[in-house]
Design an enzyme around this catalytic site. Structure first.
Site, PDB file in Angstrom:
ATOM      1  N   GLY A 176       0.829  -1.188   0.000  1.00 57.59           N
ATOM      2  CA  GLY A 176       0.000   0.000   0.000  1.00 57.59           C
ATOM      3  C   GLY A 176       0.865   1.240   0.000  1.00 57.59           C
ATOM      4  O   GLY A 176       1.961   1.235  -0.585  1.00 57.59           O
ATOM      5  N   CYS A 177       0.421   2.277   0.667  1.00 59.90           N
ATOM      6  CA  CYS A 177       1.150   3.548   0.709  1.00 59.90           C
ATOM      7  C   CYS A 177       2.596   3.342   1.142  1.00 59.90           C
ATOM      8  O   CYS A 177       2.857   2.840   2.227  1.00 59.90           O
ATOM      9  CB  CYS A 177       0.460   4.500   1.672  1.00 59.90           C
ATOM     10  SG  CYS A 177       1.389   5.996   2.025  1.00 59.90           S
ATOM     11  N   PHE A 178       3.543   3.744   0.295  1.00 59.09           N
ATOM     12  CA  PHE A 178       4.945   3.471   0.629  1.00 59.09           C
ATOM     13  C   PHE A 178       5.450   4.295   1.797  1.00 59.09           C
ATOM     14  O   PHE A 178       6.389   3.900   2.473  1.00 59.09           O
ATOM     15  CB  PHE A 178       5.865   3.573  -0.584  1.00 59.09           C
ATOM     16  CG  PHE A 178       5.736   4.768  -1.483  1.00 59.09           C
ATOM     17  CD1 PHE A 178       5.286   6.008  -1.043  1.00 59.09           C
ATOM     18  CD2 PHE A 178       6.112   4.655  -2.826  1.00 59.09           C
ATOM     19  CE1 PHE A 178       5.192   7.101  -1.890  1.00 59.09           C
ATOM     20  CE2 PHE A 178       6.031   5.750  -3.694  1.00 59.09           C
ATOM     21  CZ  PHE A 178       5.570   6.976  -3.218  1.00 59.09           C
TER      22      PHE A 178
ATOM     23  N   TYR B 136      -3.203  11.252   7.802  1.00 59.07           N
ATOM     24  CA  TYR B 136      -3.536  10.373   6.677  1.00 59.07           C
ATOM     25  C   TYR B 136      -3.593   8.910   7.125  1.00 59.07           C
ATOM     26  O   TYR B 136      -4.543   8.184   6.818  1.00 59.07           O
ATOM     27  CB  TYR B 136      -2.497  10.520   5.555  1.00 59.07           C
ATOM     28  CG  TYR B 136      -2.401   9.300   4.694  1.00 59.07           C
ATOM     29  CD1 TYR B 136      -3.377   9.013   3.736  1.00 59.07           C
ATOM     30  CD2 TYR B 136      -1.369   8.370   4.884  1.00 59.07           C
ATOM     31  CE1 TYR B 136      -3.319   7.855   2.980  1.00 59.07           C
ATOM     32  CE2 TYR B 136      -1.302   7.220   4.129  1.00 59.07           C
ATOM     33  CZ  TYR B 136      -2.281   6.959   3.184  1.00 59.07           C
ATOM     34  OH  TYR B 136      -2.230   5.803   2.452  1.00 59.07           O
TER      35      TYR B 136
END
Length: 219
Positions: free
Chosen positions: A40-42, A197
């Site tokens: 997912g989000c690095f 986030y």
């Protein structure tokens, strides 16, 4: 997972991290090794694994696609075939490939083939890139163990070696940058924006739901 299984697997994750600390005591310099994973989000994968003793560096980037040196905008727009990935460089005298993958599976939702958490699409899906047949064998074994511990089908693919392309400089170590940016909640440092986030995306909540006490990075 039962309470007993949560405790048991949680102790396993803690033992991996603690063992890495102990193994590093008095160790001589060893050849560095690396692995590439998509979770997912690095930003999140990078921030998780830079906390692991024995990890030297984690770099956000892209792999698995058909476009050389892609930009972030190209990848998120779709069509390049790339995953958001992190290249983890580590000292094998302190932490092993198998241990890192064990932690990796317990830091993501490996049952979701459509992305991760609030980030949807192929570029945000999970994957492991194995450079050698030996690495693939280890990755398959760790995946099978994760599936057994979870009691659900794990869809994370074990892919072959692929070129790694670092993401733009502003993505690196995003989670600890003090630069102020304008967000929907007003001016925030990148570090503050990252925390918001991660929480709003539901990453830690979903990982805890799946793995319970075995989740190594959500405490």
């Amino acid at each position: 997972m039962t309470v007993f299984e949560n405790v048991k697997t949680g102790l396993l994750a803690l033992a991996i991290i603690a063992g890495a600390c102990l193994k590093g005591t008095g160790a001589t310099a060893q050849t560095q090794e690396s692995l590439v994973v998509a979770g997912g989000c690095f930003w999140c994968v990078e921030s998780d694994f830079e906390r692991v003793p024995g990890v030297i560096e984690a770099v956000s980037g892209f792999a698995g696609g058909t476009v050389a040196n892609p930009t972030y905008k190209q990848v998120v727009r779709g069509g390049t075939g790339h995953y958001e990935v992190v290249e983890i460089t580590y000292d094998p005298a302190r932490v092993s490939y198998e241990q890192l993958l064990t932690l990796f599976f317990r830091s993501v939702d490996p049952t979701d083939a459509g992305g991760q958490f609030c980030d949807r699409g192929q570029s945000y899906a999970t994957a492991i890139f194995a450079d050698t047949p030996e690495q693939r064998a280890v990755a398959e074994a760790v995946k099978a163990q994760a599936e057994a511990d979870l009691g659900q089908t794990v869809v994370t693919p074990i892919l072959g070696s692929a070129p790694f392309y670092p993401a733009e400089a502003y993505h690196q170590d995003y989670y600890k940058q003090s630069e102020v940016i304008l967000t929907r909640r007003g001016p925030k440092s990148k570090a503050e924006a990252y925390k918001f986030y991660r929480s709003a995306c539901g990453r830690d909540a979903r990982v805890k739901e799946l793995w319970g006490g075995a989740a190594p990075f959500t405490g």
